[in-house]
Write a protein that holds these residues in place. Structure first.
Motif, short mmCIF file in Angstrom:
data_model
loop_
_atom_site.label_atom_id
_atom_site.label_comp_id
_atom_site.label_asym_id
_atom_site.label_seq_id
_atom_site.Cartn_x
_atom_site.Cartn_y
_atom_site.Cartn_z
N GLY A 154 40.29 47.47 44.82
CA GLY A 154 39.75 48.70 44.45
C GLY A 154 39.03 49.39 45.61
N ASN A 185 39.47 42.08 41.80
CA ASN A 185 39.51 43.52 41.54
C ASN A 185 38.79 44.31 42.30
N GLY A 186 37.57 43.82 42.84
CA GLY A 186 36.65 44.67 43.67
C GLY A 186 37.22 45.06 44.91
N ASN A 189 46.09 50.57 36.85
CA ASN A 189 45.39 51.78 36.40
C ASN A 189 44.93 52.83 37.38
N THR A 190 44.68 52.41 38.69
CA THR A 190 44.61 53.43 39.76
C THR A 190 45.59 53.55 40.69
N ASP A 212 43.63 45.57 36.94
CA ASP A 212 43.00 46.80 36.53
C ASP A 212 43.30 48.02 37.61
N GLN A 213 42.80 47.62 38.80
CA GLN A 213 42.87 48.54 39.78
C GLN A 213 44.25 48.53 40.63
#
Lengths: 326, 330
Positions: free
Chosen positions: A65, A61-62, A96-97, A92-93
């Motif tokens: 992102g 995820n890091g 959501n982004t 998530d990234q």
């Protein structure tokens, strides 16, 4: 036109795009010094250096992102997620982004990242290394999803994905990296939207994508030989947005459809293509469409159980025979 | 910083306070929908840090409590309010809302609604700066509770590993929605948590503009000089609940009174009065002027602006007419 392997085609696309634009970078676990688990970035670390071919920590995820954030400033990251199973951690990234930032910023920001990952089930890798996630990605607005079935597509789709201003997820396959195929010697950009006729036919359309295109082609040969049934094979290399026109054209010609997916049936490619057939050309149908899918279970380790969980060319033949009553 | 400059900052902080309070009213009046997270009590954090940086030149990214950071980055308050009113003239064209203020022209890279989501995005923006070779830095404002997300650790690790020009500012308001920090977090002092990543850090009183400005100046200098990331923790307090749907019943009145006695505006105001730079009357006039400005310009603009046309609901999902979708064919 040279015959090269799927991984070599991906490597060539990386190399050309990195040479073309200094803002193109590659990132992922073991892609630099090691050259990638499937060799897709071999030699690029030595050629472009550690600032552009980045070995990331195991932080899906890091680093995903981070790639997305860099893309806000015009960097064009090609992010390799070593196995699609690990992409769950980066959801998530991605969702959501990357997929939403253009919309929620009113068009001010975009995330032109490419996320590549081997999907599909290989051999006896067990439940947590055998996910097929294309269905998850293709349900997200704002994300393009493509899935190459041969080296030519693997090369050309990555080339276009790097230059496209949308986030693109490329669903590769662990069992296909060593597949050989012809790739144009000249630079080639494959369209990110559409489908291809992999085999012409008149009696039934077999829809496949990625590895299942090959099951469809095998099944088509057998159906022709054993039953005189000439199947058309449509290669859905774009899973989002699906090629409605291509689906409609083929079904309007053959009047029968079988969708072949490596994943579980629920909420999948088969369900979606059937819905499109209903919406686009229901009255062209001579038979109810069928889908050939995996069992709805976590993938087992035992070889015989694993084999039983997944569809193959024989299952496609069976489905068509059932449809024709032969 | 000279006192005359501080007076300008005080006016901006007062404007931010009144802006947020007016948002509260507009929410009650139903002109603002969805979730609304307000900033009163924490103003010295954004103002102290951004006065020490170069808003508009440096990149700023934050969470959903984002109106004031956008305004201080250079956004037109009328367009921020129009966004909250869901209007086409809003900074995000009415598509984002309170939690998604974006103003890329001013390098305000957005408000994000997943707690901890901006940590890696900020590191990525810093990677972009590094590749372009500019002297900008990226400033990421997030709350203390975000530090319990995996993205905190993943991003600090990468930022340190690759020496990225990013300043992480932790606005420690002691609560993650209704859960007090000592009930959610094993290490209360957030600045200590980054020592595991070899990132220099400091903790400062987030209610005192002068102290924040001083600490932030040091932090900004560090990051801009190419020494890599820095983490600044600012101890602060939000006066209202987490969002408008928060009853705010979990905090002791005594605690709230203690913090309202340390109001960042009052601290700066009294210091300027003591220094002879400001009188109480001047401050009162300033306030009246701001209230009028908010009503006559900000609210009027937001009210009078048109909503986005429904016919454009599918705009901004994907790039328009991107030739590479067709393999490079125009």
């Amino acid at each position: 036109m040279a015959e090269i392997m799927y991984w070599e085609a991906i490597r060539r696309a990386h190399d050309e795009e990195m040479a073309n634009d200094p803002m193109v970078i590659a990132m992922g676990e073991d892609i630099g010094v090691v050259g990638g688990t499937y060799k897709a970035t071999t030699g690029l670390y030595d050629k472009y250096g550690e600032d552009r071919v980045i070995d990331t920590p195991i932080s899906e995820n890091g680093y995903t992102g981070l790639g997305i954030g860099a893309s806000f400033l015009g960097v064009r990251p090609i992010i390799e997620i070593m196995s699609v199973n690990f992409a769950w951690l980066a959801m998530d990234q991605i969702f959501n982004t990357a997929a939403k930032v253009r919309y929620m910023s009113g068009g001010q920001l975009e995330a032109p990242v490419v996320i590549r990952s081997p999907g599909g089930t290989a051999h006896q890798l067990g439940s947590q290394h055998s996910a097929r996630m294309e269905k998850v990605f293709m349900g997200i607005a704002g994300l393009r999803v493509v899935t190459p079935s041969n080296p030519r597509q693997a090369y050309g789709l990555l080339k276009s994905a790097v230059r496209c201003n949308d986030p693109v997820f490329i669903n590769e396959h662990e069992l296909m990296y060593n597949m050989k195929g012809a790739v144009p010697d000249a630079e080639y950009f494959h369209p990110l939207e559409g489908s291809e006729v992999a085999r012409q036919g008149r009696d039934v359309t077999l829809f496949g994508y990625n590895i299942s295109v090959h099951w469809c082609l095998q099944a088509a040969e057998q159906l022709s030989k054993d039953h005189g049934i000439e199947a058309e094979v449509i290669d859905l290399y774009t899973l989002s947005p699906l090629d409605r026109e291509g689906i409609r054209n083929s079904v309007s010609k053959t009047h029968r459809a079988v969708i072949v997916e490596e994943a579980e049936p629920a909420v999948g490619v088969g369900a979606e293509v059937m819905a499109i057939i209903n919406e686009e050309c229901f009255f062209e149908l001579d038979a109810a469409p069928l889908r050939v899918s995996a069992l709805n279970i976590p993938i087992p380790y035992n070889h015989a159980l694993e084999k039983a969980a997944l569809p193959n060319a024989g299952d496609v033949v069976e489905a068509v025979r059932k449809m024709f009553g032969v | 910083m000279k006192n005359a400059e501080k007076k300008r900052v005080l006016r901006e902080m007062l404007f931010a306070r009144r802006f947020e309070e007016r948002c509260y009213e507009a929410y009650v009046e139903r002109n603002i929908g969805g979730f609304l997270h307000l900033y009163p009590g924490e103003e010295a954090c954004a103002f102290g840090v951004l006065e020490a940086a170069q808003p508009g030149h440096d990149y700023v990214i934050t969470s959903y409590r984002d109106h004031v950071h956008a305004i201080k980055s250079g956004s037109d308050p009328r367009r921020v309010m129009a966004e909250l009113f869901a209007k086409e003239t809003g900074v995000s064209k009415g598509r984002g809302g309170s939690m998604h203020i974006f103003d890329v022209a001013n390098r305000f890279m957005g408000g994000y609604a997943l707690v901890g989501g901006p940590f890696p995005l900020a590191a990525g923006i810093a990677k972009g700066i590094q590749m372009q070779g500019g002297d900008e830095i990226c400033i990421c404002f997030l709350g203390d509770a975000a530090n319990n997300q995996g993205t905190f650790h993943e991003s600090l690790n990468m930022a340190a590993l690759w020496n990225l020009p990013v300043l992480y500012v932790c606005e420690n308001n002691l609560y993650g929605i209704g859960t007090r920090i000592d009930r959610s977090t094993a290490v209360i002092d957030q600045y200590k948590r980054v020592s595991g990543y070899n990132i220099p850090s400091a903790q400062e009183d987030g209610q005192d503009f002068d102290l924040v400005y001083k600490a932030a100046s040091k932090a900004v200098k560090h990051v801009r000089s190419g020494k890599g990331p820095y983490f600044l923790e600012l101890m602060t307090y939000r006066y209202r609940g987490h969002s408008m749907s928060d009853s705010n019943a979990y905090r002791a009145k005594k605690e709230e009174r203690m913090w309202s006695g340390r109001d960042p505006l009052i601290i700066l105001r009294d210091r300027l009065i003591e220094a002879g730079e400001l009188t109480k009357e001047e401050f009162k006039d300033m306030d009246t002027e701001i209230l009028d400005e908010i009503e006559d310009e900000v609210i009027r603009f937001a009210t009078d602006s048109p909503e986005p046309p429904v016919s454009e609901v599918e705009q901004f999902v994907l790039a328009e007419n991107d030739p590479w979708v067709r393999g490079g064919v125009k």
